[in-house]
Design a protein around this motif. Structure first.
Motif, PDB file in Angstrom:
ATOM      1  N   TRP A 244       1.043  -1.150   0.119  1.00  0.00           N
ATOM      2  CA  TRP A 244      -0.051  -0.120  -0.030  1.00  0.00           C
ATOM      3  C   TRP A 244       0.837   1.044   0.027  1.00  0.00           C
ATOM      4  O   TRP A 244       1.429   1.659   0.972  1.00  0.00           O
ATOM      5  CB  TRP A 244      -0.852  -0.175   1.113  1.00  0.00           C
ATOM      6  N   GLU A 246       0.717   4.477  -0.532  1.00  0.00           N
ATOM      7  CA  GLU A 246       0.232   5.772  -0.002  1.00  0.00           C
ATOM      8  C   GLU A 246       0.619   5.804   1.533  1.00  0.00           C
ATOM      9  O   GLU A 246       0.610   6.816   2.124  1.00  0.00           O
ATOM     10  CB  GLU A 246      -1.125   6.160  -0.276  1.00  0.00           C
ATOM     11  N   THR A 247       0.332   4.515   2.131  1.00  0.00           N
ATOM     12  CA  THR A 247       0.539   4.397   3.806  1.00  0.00           C
ATOM     13  C   THR A 247       1.922   3.717   4.014  1.00  0.00           C
ATOM     14  O   THR A 247       2.069   3.561   5.216  1.00  0.00           O
ATOM     15  CB  THR A 247      -0.580   3.479   4.247  1.00  0.00           C
ATOM     16  N   ASN A 280      -8.304   6.072  11.197  1.00  0.00           N
ATOM     17  CA  ASN A 280      -8.902   7.388  10.956  1.00  0.00           C
ATOM     18  C   ASN A 280     -10.467   6.981  11.211  1.00  0.00           C
ATOM     19  O   ASN A 280     -11.366   6.319  10.848  1.00  0.00           O
ATOM     20  CB  ASN A 280      -8.654   7.336   9.405  1.00  0.00           C
ATOM     21  N   GLN A 308      -5.374   8.155  13.832  1.00  0.00           N
ATOM     22  CA  GLN A 308      -4.126   8.338  13.049  1.00  0.00           C
ATOM     23  C   GLN A 308      -4.588   9.393  11.901  1.00  0.00           C
ATOM     24  O   GLN A 308      -5.448   9.190  11.114  1.00  0.00           O
ATOM     25  CB  GLN A 308      -4.381   6.713  12.174  1.00  0.00           C
ATOM     26  N   TRP A 310      -2.959  10.609   8.757  1.00  0.00           N
ATOM     27  CA  TRP A 310      -2.226  10.160   7.815  1.00  0.00           C
ATOM     28  C   TRP A 310      -1.349  11.163   7.210  1.00  0.00           C
ATOM     29  O   TRP A 310      -0.275  11.019   6.510  1.00  0.00           O
ATOM     30  CB  TRP A 310      -2.951   9.277   6.600  1.00  0.00           C
ATOM     31  N   GLN A 313       1.554  11.707   9.174  1.00  0.00           N
ATOM     32  CA  GLN A 313       2.406  10.420   8.971  1.00  0.00           C
ATOM     33  C   GLN A 313       3.232  10.775   7.996  1.00  0.00           C
ATOM     34  O   GLN A 313       4.540  10.436   8.139  1.00  0.00           O
ATOM     35  CB  GLN A 313       1.588   9.343   9.181  1.00  0.00           C
ATOM     36  N   PHE A 318       6.146   8.476   8.160  1.00  0.00           N
ATOM     37  CA  PHE A 318       5.592   7.256   8.379  1.00  0.00           C
ATOM     38  C   PHE A 318       6.226   6.683   9.881  1.00  0.00           C
ATOM     39  O   PHE A 318       6.082   5.392  10.108  1.00  0.00           O
ATOM     40  CB  PHE A 318       5.423   6.282   7.542  1.00  0.00           C
ATOM     41  N   SER A 321       3.784   4.306  11.978  1.00  0.00           N
ATOM     42  CA  SER A 321       2.856   3.719  11.202  1.00  0.00           C
ATOM     43  C   SER A 321       3.458   2.099  11.154  1.00  0.00           C
ATOM     44  O   SER A 321       2.672   1.388  10.343  1.00  0.00           O
ATOM     45  CB  SER A 321       2.677   4.458   9.935  1.00  0.00           C
TER      46      SER A 321
END
Length: 521
Positions: A244, A246-247, A280, A308, A310, A313, A318, A321
């Motif tokens: 993933w 984007e995170t 979230n 959280q 994002w 982050q 991050f 995370s």
């Protein structure tokens, strides 16, 4: 004549025999002679254990023969052909290489025909998801009607994949979903039949079962990441199994190892004895409702809940995370988001007992898990009281709570490892292809609105940054030497018994909870 990949090990036994005979004669006591005999025996045993992997000739006429020789032959396993990522250089146009095997008849990639292990129990839901088309089959018209919400059409012909994109998906969901399917084709080259499907990368299912009643009113087969009890969407593993971007959550095979290491850092009974959740809350009202259960000076619901952010982050790189660092509490809460949540597998993989808030949506594997065995069920309409009771019960039954947590973790780590994710995809697509009433085909390439061939090179070579790194980390480098696991047969009675057992166990927890609060009042 021995094959070229065989190695011979020649051991002259007479040398050892002479040494042992000499030591035996010089020995003055029985203990010394015993030592000589033991030394000789151990040496022989070790030699056989080390080299017995491929014994072709074992000649041992006698330890006192001057010409005695022990000949042990070891055989090397055939080297697997590795898939190289062949990227174009300079201004060259990136094309898919022709070196990919599209048939499993090549002896280098032909897997063993020994019996395959039985697939995990949740694989039986493949039959249930495809049941709406078992009698009618799937026509091209049905597939075309699924285009209304689909993000892309996927066609596989002769082991090669072709994509027709219709609209932009959220973040890189479509990209990593397609990437995952391409890796499946590399893992089991030539083993999937031709097929054609539509894929919707949004969260919630859209094919409502109430809209299709008659035998000739076939629903459109639409693949997506989750389903619910009132929909007919076909459930498929989500994009995050391959990363993933984007995170900054890496491919599942890597994250799973991080979580395993995280589980070792703190013993279960030394962990913080509260229910933990980080996420979230703004995606759905049910998550905002969960935040009202956060412990405060006025009320203690046995929880530790965190928001959280994002965006923050991303700015901080991050640093807070890493899911492998979040196995520090005895209990972890799962709550769905706008639909099911990707966080589910990361939460369940911790040894912490999972407090699973009743969900409307399900992904492909959760349907194989049972309350009181893999997780603890939490009411969705009275979260705070339900959470408090769960933690109080668990802190008073620590051995049972730990066992539930570890059973859930074991299920994720063993039954949802990447090997089985690929096998689930294989069986789902294979069973789906059997239902097609038309022959999948590709249109002339390059024209507007037509299919374009895709492969690992066209995707990974043109990507950059985190996406490129995750693709390379999750890339299948070798074809499988074994067959996929064996798909369990469809048995409606087994499913009915499972539903009944699940309902009874959930009801039992609710009875305990009601008694707890009745006594407290």
């Amino acid at each position: 004549m021995k094959r070229k990949y065989e190695n011979k090990f020649h051991f002259n036994v007479s040398t050892l025999g002479q040494f042992t005979r000499h030591y035996w004669r010089q020995s003055k006591t029985n203990a010394a002679r015993t030592t000589a005999f033991i030394f000789f025996s151990i040496f022989l045993i070790l030699a056989v254990l080390v080299f017995a992997g491929g014994i072709d000739n074992f000649y041992f006429p006698g330890v006192y023969s001057h010409n005695s020789t022990l000949t042990i032959t070891t055989k090397k396993a055939p080297k697997r052909a590795e898939f190289q990522l062949i990227c174009a250089k300079g201004n060259e146009t990136q094309v898919c290489p022709t070196t990919y095997p599209i048939s499993h008849h090549n002896p280098i990639i032909n897997p063993s025909h020994s019996s395959s292990p039985k697939c995990p129990s949740y694989f039986r839901w493949i039959h249930e998801d495809l049941r709406p088309w078992q009698e009618t089959g799937i026509t091209r018209d049905m597939v075309d009607r699924a285009r209304r919400t689909a993000h892309f059409r996927l066609v596989v012909v002769n082991g090669k994949a072709y994509i027709e994109k219709y609209r932009q998906a959220i973040q890189t969901r479509d990209i990593f979903t397609i990437w995952g399917i391409l890796q499946l084709l590399r893992l089991y080259p030539g083993r999937l039949p031709d097929f054609e499907l539509m894929f919707d990368c949004d969260d919630r299912p859209v094919v409502r079962s109430e809209d299709f009643h008659g035998p000739n009113d076939g629903p459109p087969p639409l693949f997506r990441y989750c389903g619910d009890d009132s929909s007919l969407d076909i459930v498929f593993p989500d994009w995050s199994f391959w990363g993933w971007a984007e995170t900054n959550i890496r491919p599942w095979s890597i994250v799973l190892e991080d979580i395993k290491e995280g589980n070792k850092k703190t013993k279960w009974k030394d962990r913080i004895p509260y229910a933990y959740w980080r996420g979230n809350p703004h995606v759905t009202p049910t998550r905002k409702d969960l935040l009202s259960c956060n412990s405060s000076q006025e009320s203690d619901w046995n929880t530790r809940l965190y928001i959280q952010d994002w965006d923050e982050q991303i700015k901080q790189g991050f640093k807070d995370s890493n899911v492998g660092d979040q196995c520090t509490h005895r209990y972890k809460i799962y709550i769905e988001g706008w639909a099911w949540s990707v966080s589910e597998k990361y939460i369940l993989a911790c040894d912490s007992m999972n407090l699973y808030i009743k969900s409307q949506f399900y992904d492909f594997f959760i349907r194989g898990m049972l309350p009181l065995h893999h997780y603890w069920p939490i009411r969705d309409n009275s979260k705070c009281t339900s959470l408090k009771f769960a933690v109080d019960w668990a802190n008073n039954h620590t051995n049972l709570a730990e066992a539930i947590g570890k059973a859930g973790s074991k299920f994720i780590q063993e039954d949802v490892k990447m090997e089985y994710v690929y096998d689930y995809m294989f069986h789902l697509l294979n069973e789906y292809a059997k239902l097609l009433k038309f022959k999948p085909s590709i249109k002339p390439l390059g024209a507007e609105g037509t299919l374009m061939e895709v492969c690992s090179e066209t995707m990974a070579c043109s990507s950059n940054g985190i996406s490129n790194r995750f693709m390379r980390e999750s890339m299948v480098k070798y074809p499988s030497h074994s067959l996929p696991c064996t798909l369990p047969p469809y048995d409606p009675h087994v499913l009915a018994d499972f539903f009944e057992k699940k309902a009874n166990l959930t009801r039992q927890v609710e009875i305990w909870e009601d008694e707890y609060w009745h006594k407290s009042n």
